[in-house]
Design a protein around this motif. Structure first.
Motif, PDB file in Angstrom:
ATOM      1  N   SER A 226       0.843  -1.190   0.000  1.00  0.00           N
ATOM      2  CA  SER A 226       0.000   0.000   0.000  1.00  0.00           C
ATOM      3  C   SER A 226       0.880   1.244   0.000  1.00  0.00           C
ATOM      4  O   SER A 226       1.714   1.432   0.882  1.00  0.00           O
ATOM      5  CB  SER A 226      -0.891  -0.049   1.253  1.00  0.00           C
ATOM      6  OG  SER A 226      -1.306   1.241   1.601  1.00  0.00           O
TER       7      SER A 226
ATOM      8  N   ARG B 273      -0.329   7.133  -0.721  1.00  0.00           N
ATOM      9  CA  ARG B 273      -1.486   7.745  -1.373  1.00  0.00           C
ATOM     10  C   ARG B 273      -2.690   6.803  -1.364  1.00  0.00           C
ATOM     11  O   ARG B 273      -3.828   7.225  -1.213  1.00  0.00           O
ATOM     12  CB  ARG B 273      -1.117   8.161  -2.813  1.00  0.00           C
ATOM     13  CG  ARG B 273       0.076   9.121  -2.840  1.00  0.00           C
ATOM     14  CD  ARG B 273       0.487   9.498  -4.259  1.00  0.00           C
ATOM     15  NE  ARG B 273      -0.338  10.565  -4.818  1.00  0.00           N
ATOM     16  CZ  ARG B 273      -0.259  11.836  -4.446  1.00  0.00           C
ATOM     17  NH1 ARG B 273       0.596  12.213  -3.521  1.00  0.00           N
ATOM     18  NH2 ARG B 273      -1.032  12.730  -5.001  1.00  0.00           N
ATOM     19  N   ALA B 274      -2.400   5.508  -1.541  1.00  0.00           N
ATOM     20  CA  ALA B 274      -3.488   4.525  -1.473  1.00  0.00           C
ATOM     21  C   ALA B 274      -3.979   4.367  -0.033  1.00  0.00           C
ATOM     22  O   ALA B 274      -5.168   4.182   0.213  1.00  0.00           O
ATOM     23  CB  ALA B 274      -3.014   3.175  -2.029  1.00  0.00           C
TER      24      ALA B 274
ATOM     25  N   TYR C 257      -6.380   7.053   0.812  1.00  0.00           N
ATOM     26  CA  TYR C 257      -7.704   6.775   0.237  1.00  0.00           C
ATOM     27  C   TYR C 257      -8.437   5.706   1.062  1.00  0.00           C
ATOM     28  O   TYR C 257      -9.645   5.816   1.316  1.00  0.00           O
ATOM     29  CB  TYR C 257      -7.565   6.353  -1.221  1.00  0.00           C
ATOM     30  CG  TYR C 257      -8.876   5.995  -1.875  1.00  0.00           C
ATOM     31  CD1 TYR C 257      -9.949   6.901  -1.892  1.00  0.00           C
ATOM     32  CD2 TYR C 257      -9.067   4.751  -2.468  1.00  0.00           C
ATOM     33  CE1 TYR C 257     -11.147   6.577  -2.479  1.00  0.00           C
ATOM     34  CE2 TYR C 257     -10.269   4.417  -3.058  1.00  0.00           C
ATOM     35  CZ  TYR C 257     -11.315   5.323  -3.061  1.00  0.00           C
ATOM     36  OH  TYR C 257     -12.505   4.995  -3.646  1.00  0.00           O
TER      37      TYR C 257
ATOM     38  N   GLU D  98      -4.938   9.022  -3.587  1.00  0.00           N
ATOM     39  CA  GLU D  98      -4.973   8.712  -5.005  1.00  0.00           C
ATOM     40  C   GLU D  98      -5.861   7.484  -5.159  1.00  0.00           C
ATOM     41  O   GLU D  98      -5.756   6.540  -4.378  1.00  0.00           O
ATOM     42  CB  GLU D  98      -3.567   8.405  -5.490  1.00  0.00           C
ATOM     43  CG  GLU D  98      -3.393   8.569  -6.975  1.00  0.00           C
ATOM     44  CD  GLU D  98      -1.921   8.512  -7.315  1.00  0.00           C
ATOM     45  OE1 GLU D  98      -1.399   9.515  -7.821  1.00  0.00           O
ATOM     46  OE2 GLU D  98      -1.295   7.466  -7.058  1.00  0.00           O
ATOM     47  N   ALA D  99      -6.709   7.517  -6.157  1.00  0.00           N
ATOM     48  CA  ALA D  99      -7.612   6.381  -6.377  1.00  0.00           C
ATOM     49  C   ALA D  99      -7.453   5.906  -7.812  1.00  0.00           C
ATOM     50  O   ALA D  99      -7.233   6.698  -8.725  1.00  0.00           O
ATOM     51  CB  ALA D  99      -9.046   6.815  -6.118  1.00  0.00           C
ATOM     52  N   GLN D 100      -7.572   4.612  -8.007  1.00  0.00           N
ATOM     53  CA  GLN D 100      -7.391   3.999  -9.326  1.00  0.00           C
ATOM     54  C   GLN D 100      -8.755   3.574  -9.878  1.00  0.00           C
ATOM     55  O   GLN D 100      -9.549   3.008  -9.151  1.00  0.00           O
ATOM     56  CB  GLN D 100      -6.527   2.744  -9.196  1.00  0.00           C
ATOM     57  CG  GLN D 100      -5.153   3.000  -8.588  1.00  0.00           C
ATOM     58  CD  GLN D 100      -4.187   3.577  -9.597  1.00  0.00           C
ATOM     59  OE1 GLN D 100      -4.309   3.322 -10.790  1.00  0.00           O
ATOM     60  NE2 GLN D 100      -3.235   4.397  -9.145  1.00  0.00           N
TER      61      GLN D 100
ATOM     62  N   ASP E 133     -13.394   4.393  -8.279  1.00  0.00           N
ATOM     63  CA  ASP E 133     -12.659   4.971  -7.154  1.00  0.00           C
ATOM     64  C   ASP E 133     -12.379   6.446  -7.384  1.00  0.00           C
ATOM     65  O   ASP E 133     -12.428   7.243  -6.448  1.00  0.00           O
ATOM     66  CB  ASP E 133     -11.361   4.197  -6.908  1.00  0.00           C
ATOM     67  CG  ASP E 133     -11.597   2.947  -6.081  1.00  0.00           C
ATOM     68  OD1 ASP E 133     -12.185   3.074  -5.000  1.00  0.00           O
ATOM     69  OD2 ASP E 133     -11.213   1.857  -6.530  1.00  0.00           O
TER      70      ASP E 133
END
Lengths: 499, 499
Positions: free
Chosen positions: B2, B5-6, B9, B73-75, B79
């Motif tokens: 992880s 940034r993840a 989130y 940050e989202a992917q 998200d």
């Protein structure tokens, strides 16, 4: 002019009011889950309640609470009691690490789910590993609370339900009851056998008529439906909050007694909530004084007042008017024989007034041994059956009618069971004091007027909130701490007077 | 693995799930307040909801949220949309000082209480000072949100109900409708006058039969009562949460249509909630796409599907089977004349499909002027009556049938009204697309099969949650953004086709 010490107390009051409002929300969601919720809502409801519990715990254990509690000063008996109760709530909450609280919630919920299945199959082995986990976590909890509160571990659990009552006080009271019952039970059975068998009322009893009757009688006891609801759920209970109490019952078309007596019982609980001091709403001192005190209020209504000869004289004609048919089953002396029937049985919730305490004594001793480590979960069924046979002379045919019957342990409630019998004893003691203070009490009951009693309870018990502990509450209301004599006297008069 | 940034989130997701669980609890308490609560519970309920709202606000505006939002940050599309919605919710919450939020809640609640009395007495002067305070606070709120979101003040309020829709988009659509109506209304009235008058069904219609019918039909639309309840309240509404929706209606013994059509409408709302993406439960992206989208789902069921010729062909015999008596009133063409009757009236909630938008257009323009400062509260009754007369050619005889009729403004809801008509237009547009995608749709409706439509909506609308804004949602489902043509086409076919 607010001193820093008074300001600290004011901040605490505001914080506890917030915590209490969350508790009220949770109470409503619990009621809804039992009385209204479709099955598909269960998972989300669990999530909602978990978040509310977590936020309450965070509010109670935030660092500034300890500072304010150390600094706060309160003036006057109520405020002093309130501050002491805040300190107690904080000490109980901070004693438990969050990880333990969460593990307990998860284990209880998992165990309870398996228990439903295990009970249906009478298969203790199925739920045993879950119960072992639950008991292990309860032991850990009891140890942590014990260290923080300076109480014996089991007492620390019991203190969560009934503040300040210890097993060392309870055990001699229960031992005395056991000795009483050994002699009283066969005598009561013999007296009963010599009397004519009761005539059961013939149904069906339409649910609409039962519902109207239940509502009317609860109003007669003093419940005001501008602040209450009566609904249906699988097991009767009293939920909600003081200004909005929610009682439930379960109607069967072939038997009205269960729903009716259930409503009278729950109305006692509801009246207690309704009578709590409004000026102390959402403060610890404004809560009920614990589970034994609560049970005393349901039992004084159901058992002491509404099953009395006086009230049955009023109730019989009421019932006949509601349901019609042959009047004989509704004759007061027939109702007395029906609703005061002594019968040894395996199931606590079906037990009569005389044998009920035996069910409680068994559970009290076993749970004390489980928490203390003297009894292993694996040995529970054997210990149960042995203890049951010693107390009531019967051996349960299976664990569904033995140690699997009640949800309490499988849901993590240890230290709760004694409340039932302490409450029954307190109810008898309070009824004795009420009879002394209100000389016309039985005459009123015979006219169906329960409100004089309700008024007396409101003043002596309800309005006191949690300011006094259980024993001090009884002392103030009756002149002495819990004394099982009044209960034994009541039972002798009701079950052992031949004639 | 992880990344920071993840992880930021992930923390946000956990926090928003907690906030959403509190919102679910509040939704249940709101339902209970309307459908179950005795009057005596109101004060405590207000306290519970205020505390829940306060805690939600604290959770959303805590300092670490801003840090996480900046870092997160989202992917992936979902998200990314979810994170954008989190940022929007946070921006809206932090834009408003706590003092303003609390003052608003207090003013709204005080105003609403006085409004009930003022409406009963048709006395605008009585509530005017309260409404002035409410409007003042709404202006302040709009200014604060405007600065934070870079929107026009009124748009910032509307954005709270219907993300991304602006008054500059709405006004031309409404102006076009106004022009259409000027011509269409007298024509529709003339066509109607030339037809035989509808025969009203003769009651009484027992409540039990109505309730059973409502439940059966809502099931036919696709509602699953393992996850739903149907109860009663003064005004029909859809409350609860996706896994446990609670719809209500109001039964009158002399007229079944109001309860039934209400249930069909609320079922549309309920199906939307039920169809929201479970994988995104308690995340912003998993919510409904706003109030106009929500209204499109109730109206597509009530107005587009269930009042269609096709469905009435199925429904007529069903109704006759449920209530018996003379079959003539239940003939599909009679039901059509009954339930599509055009009638200029003063009351929005009683308005027909054709004139309903005029009620909304009036309110939209007035509330925009109130928030913008071009209209003073003191001048509201006059402006209302003038506008109403221009739109529908009638002057309200008193303010109870004028600017006092709806709770919305008096409860602080500004920017909500346009949703009703945007929803009606979206419903027509979605129905057009569904008819293209499902060639057998009307034939199914004529057999009482609504589920093909429900399935299409579930895929095209419900399952999208709030990932797409209102316009993008329509674009994806129908190939174009909101286009009033489809609604006008529908109205022409239904009300202006002589024959």
């Amino acid at each position: 002019m607010s001193t820093p010490r008074a300001a600290a107390y004011a901040r605490l009051k505001a914080r506890f009011a917030r915590i209490a409002a969350l508790g009220e929300a949770a109470a409503m969601l619990h009621w809804d889950a039992s009385a209204m919720m479709p099955p598909g809502g269960a998972a989300a409801r669990g999530e909602q309640l978990a978040v509310i519990a977590g936020l309450s715990h965070e509010l109670l254990t935030a660092p500034e609470v300890a500072e304010d509690l150390a600094a706060a000063e309160a003036q006057g008996a109520w405020d002093e009691a309130n501050l002491a109760l805040m300190r107690r709530a904080h000490a109980r909450a901070t004693a438990l690490p969050t990880a333990l609280v969460e593990a307990t919630a998860r284990a209880n919920s998992a165990c309870e789910k398996v228990w439903r299945e295990a009970k249906a199959r009478a298969d203790f082995a199925m739920v045993r590993p879950h119960l072992e986990e639950v008991v292990g976590l309860q032991r850990e909890t009891a140890q942590a609370l014990s260290a923080a509160l300076g109480l014996d571990p089991y007492d620390a659990l019991m203190d969560g339900y009934q503040r300040g009552v210890t097993a060392a006080e309870v055990e001699p009271i229960f031992a005395r009851y056991e000795a009483f019952l050994r002699d009283a039970l066969p005598r009561a059975e013999a007296i009963q056998a010599a009397r004519p068998a009761p005539i059961p009322p013939r149904g069906p009893f339409p649910v609409a008529a039962q519902r109207a009757l239940c509502r009317r009688l609860s109003e007669r006891l003093g419940l005001d439906y501008a602040h209450a609801r009566l609904d249906e759920s699988l097991h009767p209970f009293c939920g909600g909050i003081p200004s909005d109490v929610r009682i439930t019952t379960f109607y069967a078309e072939d038997n009205f007694a269960k729903a009716l007596l259930g409503v009278l019982h729950e109305t006692g609980h509801a009246l207690y909530e309704r009578g709590l001091p409004e000026a102390w709403a959402r403060q610890p001192a404004g809560e009920a004084a614990g589970m034994a005190a609560h049970e005393s209020q349901s039992l004084i209504m159901e058992m002491q007042a509404c099953r009395s000869d006086a009230f049955l004289a009023f109730l019989g004609p009421e019932l006949h008017a509601a349901f019609g048919g042959d009047p004989a089953p509704y004759a007061p002396d027939n109702l007395a024989r029906l609703w005061r029937r002594v019968e040894r049985g395996f199931i606590r919730v079906d037990a009569d007034e005389l044998t009920y305490p035996a069910h409680v004594i068994l559970r009290f001793r076993l749970e004390r041994a489980l928490i203390g480590g003297a009894l292993a979960v694996a040995d529970l069924p054997g210990a149960w059956n042995e203890g049951f046979s010693r107390l009531l002379g019967l051996t349960p045919p299976d664990d569904a009618r033995g140690c699997l019957q009640d949800i309490h342990w499988y849901d993590g409630a240890f230290g709760y069971f004694p409340s039932y019998t302490l409450g029954a004893m307190a109810a008898a003691q309070l009824m004795g004091a009420a009879r002394r203070d209100l000389p016309g009490l039985d005459a009123s009951l015979a006219r169906g007027e329960v409100r004089p009693l309700t008024g007396w309870l409101r003043e002596k018990v309800h309005a006191e909130g949690a300011r006094l502990g259980f024993q001090d509450l009884l002392r103030a209301a009756t002149g002495k701490p819990l004394d099982p004599q009044d209960f034994l006297h009541h039972l002798r008069a009701r079950y052992l007077a031949a004639g």
